[in-house]
Design an enzyme around this catalytic site. Structure first.
Site: not given
Length: 146
Positions: A45-47
């Site tokens: 989730g990053h990124f």
């Protein structure tokens, strides 16, 4: 206390252990490394479609190697199978310069500023395999054998 014993005494486990190896240890400082695996939980989730290592994880890596591992070494005569190190991060100031990508190996170098009244304060920096400065700052923590 040797590097493997220090790592064994860390109060972390995967997926939140960010120490692969300790390469230098003395009363005045420590260095070690860690490789950020592409499968690490935080990259999803990053990124989106452009994963980079979060700054908080880089700070945690510097704290684990540069403060906690050094603190365990400094308390080596008080730590045993029944007496374990107790750690609490008290402050940090870190500046970031270049990103760390999945599968990248970093080295943390820490220099002790002081260790008194159970407070350890260190100047830390992280460099990548190209010898570029990733981040640097100061990190402090309380560490006791209890």
């Amino acid at each position: 206390m040797n590097p493997k014993q220090i790592i064994k005494n860390l109060p972390y486990q995967k997926p939140f252990l960010f120490v692969d190896e300790l390469t230098e240890i003395s009363e005045s400082g420590i260095s070690g490394n860690y490789t950020f695996k592409e499968s690490a939980f935080f990259y999803e989730g990053h990124f989106k479609e452009n994963p980079i290592t979060p700054g908080v994880i880089l700070t945690e890596t510097m704290a684990q190697i540069g403060v906690v591992c050094l603190g365990i070494f400094l308390l080596k005569d008080k730590i045993s199978t029944t007496i374990k190190p107790q750690i609490a991060l008290t402050s940090n100031v870190v500046d970031f310069y270049v990103p760390v990508l999945p599968n990248e190996k970093v080295t943390v170098i820490s220099e002790k500023e002081y260790f008194r009244f159970n407070k350890l304060k260190c100047r830390v920096k992280m460099i990548n395999s190209k010898n570029e400065l990733v981040c640097r700052g100061t990190i402090s923590g309380m560490i006791i054998a209890k």
